[in-house]
Design a protein around this motif. Structure first.
Motif, mmCIF file in Angstrom:
data_model
loop_
_atom_site.group_PDB
_atom_site.id
_atom_site.type_symbol
_atom_site.label_atom_id
_atom_site.label_comp_id
_atom_site.label_asym_id
_atom_site.label_seq_id
_atom_site.Cartn_x
_atom_site.Cartn_y
_atom_site.Cartn_z
ATOM 1 N N ALA A 35 7.936 4.537 -3.803
ATOM 2 C CA ALA A 35 7.228 3.260 -3.849
ATOM 3 C C ALA A 35 6.396 3.118 -2.580
ATOM 4 C CB ALA A 35 8.233 2.115 -3.945
ATOM 5 N N PRO A 36 5.289 2.385 -2.651
ATOM 6 C CA PRO A 36 4.507 2.178 -1.432
ATOM 7 C C PRO A 36 5.332 1.431 -0.382
ATOM 8 C CG PRO A 36 3.660 0.830 -3.237
ATOM 9 C CD PRO A 36 4.733 1.692 -3.806
ATOM 10 N N SER A 37 5.153 1.788 0.874
ATOM 11 C CA SER A 37 5.955 1.183 1.939
ATOM 12 C C SER A 37 5.780 -0.336 2.015
ATOM 13 C CB SER A 37 5.665 1.849 3.281
ATOM 14 O OG SER A 37 4.290 1.781 3.576
ATOM 15 N N ILE A 38 4.679 -0.860 1.493
ATOM 16 C CA ILE A 38 4.459 -2.314 1.543
ATOM 17 C C ILE A 38 5.444 -3.092 0.671
ATOM 18 C CG2 ILE A 38 2.016 -2.209 2.200
ATOM 19 C CD1 ILE A 38 1.337 -2.804 -0.794
ATOM 20 N N VAL A 39 6.207 -2.420 -0.202
ATOM 21 C CA VAL A 39 7.176 -3.128 -1.038
ATOM 22 C C VAL A 39 8.626 -2.763 -0.725
ATOM 23 C CG1 VAL A 39 5.574 -3.506 -2.943
ATOM 24 C CG2 VAL A 39 7.056 -1.493 -2.970
ATOM 25 N N LEU A 40 8.854 -1.826 0.173
ATOM 26 C CA LEU A 40 10.236 -1.439 0.482
ATOM 27 C C LEU A 40 10.987 -2.635 1.049
ATOM 28 C CD1 LEU A 40 9.867 2.139 1.981
ATOM 29 C CD2 LEU A 40 10.465 1.463 -0.355
ATOM 30 N N GLY A 41 12.158 -2.881 0.479
ATOM 31 C CA GLY A 41 12.982 -3.997 0.917
ATOM 32 C C GLY A 41 12.531 -5.343 0.373
ATOM 33 N N ARG A 42 11.569 -5.333 -0.559
ATOM 34 C CA ARG A 42 11.045 -6.589 -1.105
ATOM 35 C C ARG A 42 11.428 -6.751 -2.561
ATOM 36 N NH1 ARG A 42 5.153 -7.425 1.576
ATOM 37 N NH2 ARG A 42 5.660 -9.567 1.085
ATOM 38 N N PRO A 45 -2.889 6.257 -14.825
ATOM 39 C CA PRO A 45 -1.689 6.781 -14.173
ATOM 40 C C PRO A 45 -1.942 7.594 -12.906
ATOM 41 C CG PRO A 45 -1.990 7.790 -16.340
ATOM 42 C CD PRO A 45 -3.057 6.770 -16.180
ATOM 43 N N THR A 46 -3.198 7.950 -12.624
ATOM 44 C CA THR A 46 -3.479 8.679 -11.377
ATOM 45 C C THR A 46 -3.668 7.725 -10.201
ATOM 46 O OG1 THR A 46 -5.856 8.720 -11.783
ATOM 47 C CG2 THR A 46 -4.568 10.592 -12.620
ATOM 48 N N LEU A 47 -3.731 6.448 -10.468
ATOM 49 C CA LEU A 47 -3.939 5.426 -9.439
ATOM 50 C C LEU A 47 -2.716 5.326 -8.533
ATOM 51 C CD1 LEU A 47 -5.993 3.182 -8.629
ATOM 52 C CD2 LEU A 47 -4.695 1.645 -10.128
ATOM 53 N N ARG A 48 -2.963 5.271 -7.229
ATOM 54 C CA ARG A 48 -1.886 5.098 -6.245
ATOM 55 C C ARG A 48 -2.042 3.743 -5.574
ATOM 56 N NH1 ARG A 48 -3.537 10.298 -5.082
ATOM 57 N NH2 ARG A 48 -1.986 11.872 -5.600
ATOM 58 N N CYS A 49 -0.939 3.178 -5.169
ATOM 59 C CA CYS A 49 -0.960 1.990 -4.325
ATOM 60 C C CYS A 49 -0.607 2.451 -2.920
ATOM 61 C CB CYS A 49 0.034 0.946 -4.809
ATOM 62 S SG CYS A 49 0.059 -0.538 -3.779
ATOM 63 N N GLU A 50 -1.589 2.417 -2.063
ATOM 64 C CA GLU A 50 -1.433 2.828 -0.666
ATOM 65 C C GLU A 50 -0.710 4.169 -0.566
ATOM 66 O OE1 GLU A 50 -0.283 -0.321 1.951
ATOM 67 O OE2 GLU A 50 -1.876 -1.631 1.206
ATOM 68 N N ASP A 51 0.438 4.219 0.129
ATOM 69 C CA ASP A 51 1.139 5.494 0.340
ATOM 70 C C ASP A 51 2.172 5.796 -0.747
ATOM 71 O OD1 ASP A 51 2.846 3.452 1.118
ATOM 72 O OD2 ASP A 51 3.568 4.480 2.916
ATOM 73 N N GLY A 52 2.125 5.076 -1.863
ATOM 74 C CA GLY A 52 3.066 5.298 -2.957
ATOM 75 C C GLY A 52 2.658 6.468 -3.833
ATOM 76 N N GLU A 53 3.572 6.878 -4.670
ATOM 77 C CA GLU A 53 3.371 7.983 -5.601
ATOM 78 C C GLU A 53 2.776 7.430 -6.904
ATOM 79 O OE1 GLU A 53 6.305 11.772 -6.455
ATOM 80 O OE2 GLU A 53 7.203 9.790 -6.387
ATOM 81 N N SER A 54 1.733 8.056 -7.405
ATOM 82 C CA SER A 54 1.164 7.637 -8.683
ATOM 83 C C SER A 54 2.103 8.050 -9.817
ATOM 84 C CB SER A 54 -0.219 8.269 -8.902
ATOM 85 O OG SER A 54 -0.091 9.635 -9.261
ATOM 86 N N LEU A 55 1.876 7.492 -10.994
ATOM 87 C CA LEU A 55 2.692 7.873 -12.144
ATOM 88 C C LEU A 55 2.475 9.342 -12.500
ATOM 89 C CD1 LEU A 55 2.421 4.750 -14.477
ATOM 90 C CD2 LEU A 55 3.818 5.120 -12.431
ATOM 91 N N THR A 56 1.250 9.820 -12.327
ATOM 92 C CA THR A 56 0.958 11.235 -12.572
ATOM 93 C C THR A 56 1.677 12.116 -11.552
ATOM 94 O OG1 THR A 56 -1.173 10.702 -13.566
ATOM 95 C CG2 THR A 56 -0.891 12.958 -12.752
ATOM 96 N N ASP A 57 1.670 11.692 -10.280
ATOM 97 C CA ASP A 57 2.387 12.445 -9.239
ATOM 98 C C ASP A 57 3.877 12.537 -9.584
ATOM 99 O OD1 ASP A 57 0.025 12.597 -7.723
ATOM 100 O OD2 ASP A 57 0.580 10.896 -6.446
ATOM 101 N N LEU A 58 4.459 11.410 -9.993
ATOM 102 C CA LEU A 58 5.885 11.379 -10.316
ATOM 103 C C LEU A 58 6.194 12.277 -11.517
ATOM 104 C CD1 LEU A 58 8.744 10.272 -9.941
ATOM 105 C CD2 LEU A 58 8.076 8.323 -11.376
#
Length: 192
Positions: free
Chosen positions: A88-95, A115-128
């Motif tokens: 998950a993108p670090s902006i949501v960790l712990g939230r 699905p190739t879209l990423r949110c900041e430093d998070g993994e995209s659905l394609t990456d996962l």
């Protein structure tokens, strides 16, 4: 050891961890709770043919693997980032959902159509999904080397592994799946 097949692989979700609640993106250092430890104990006995354990490097999965190894005498033969939870993108960790930032909310609205879209430093659905495909291969090869495996990982990754044929958008059904803590399921995805 023996020639393993994907039918010789069991997938297991780690035990309950500190801070768990719906929609919460736990930091990687969230540890098993006492309840999580008890769940792992109750998950035994394992299927009789399991000869080795592989695990995610995330603390709650490593702790689950350690408890099982201690109680059964089975070796932990690999700790692999391929088994880590969705990044998950670090902006949501712990939230929790009520405190998600606008960038993450926007990503959630578009992730299934792109699905190739990423949110900041998070993994995209394609990456996962790509990582899950590599993980399936890793599990297959490790079972060939060590025999039947118990693979300890996380709800989303386990859900994606169980739905590889659905592609990257299987993220949505994996997120809705009820995969209780410390539950095992046989891995039945086709081999390569």
């Amino acid at each position: 050891m023996g020639a393993g097949s994907l039918a010789d692989i069991w997938l297991m979700r780690h035990g309950a961890y500190d801070g768990h609640r719906a929609g919460y993106h736990a930091p990687p250092d969230a540890a098993l709770t006492r309840e999580g430890d008890e769940q792992v104990h109750r998950s035994l006995p394992l299927p009789a043919d399991i000869t080795a354990i592989v695990t995610s490097p995330v603390m709650r999965a490593r702790q689950t693997a350690s408890v099982i190894a201690h109680l059964t005498g089975l070796p932990v033969v690999a700790t692999s980032g391929l088994l880590a939870e969705w990044r998950a993108p670090s902006i949501v960790l712990g939230r929790t959902p009520d405190t998600y930032p606008p960038a993450y909310r926007a990503w959630r609205e578009h992730r299934l159509t792109n699905p190739t879209l990423r949110c900041e430093d998070g993994e995209s659905l394609t990456d996962l999904h790509t990582r899950a495909q590599r993980c399936a291969s890793f599990l297959h090869h490790t079972a060939q080397e060590h025999g039947p495996l118990l693979a300890i990982s996380h709800k989303l990754l386990l859900g994606i592994l169980s739905r590889l044929a659905e592609g990257p958008t299987s993220f949505a059904s994996a997120a809705r799946d009820t995969w209780p803590f410390a539950e095992r399921r046989r891995f039945t995805a086709p081999s390569e």
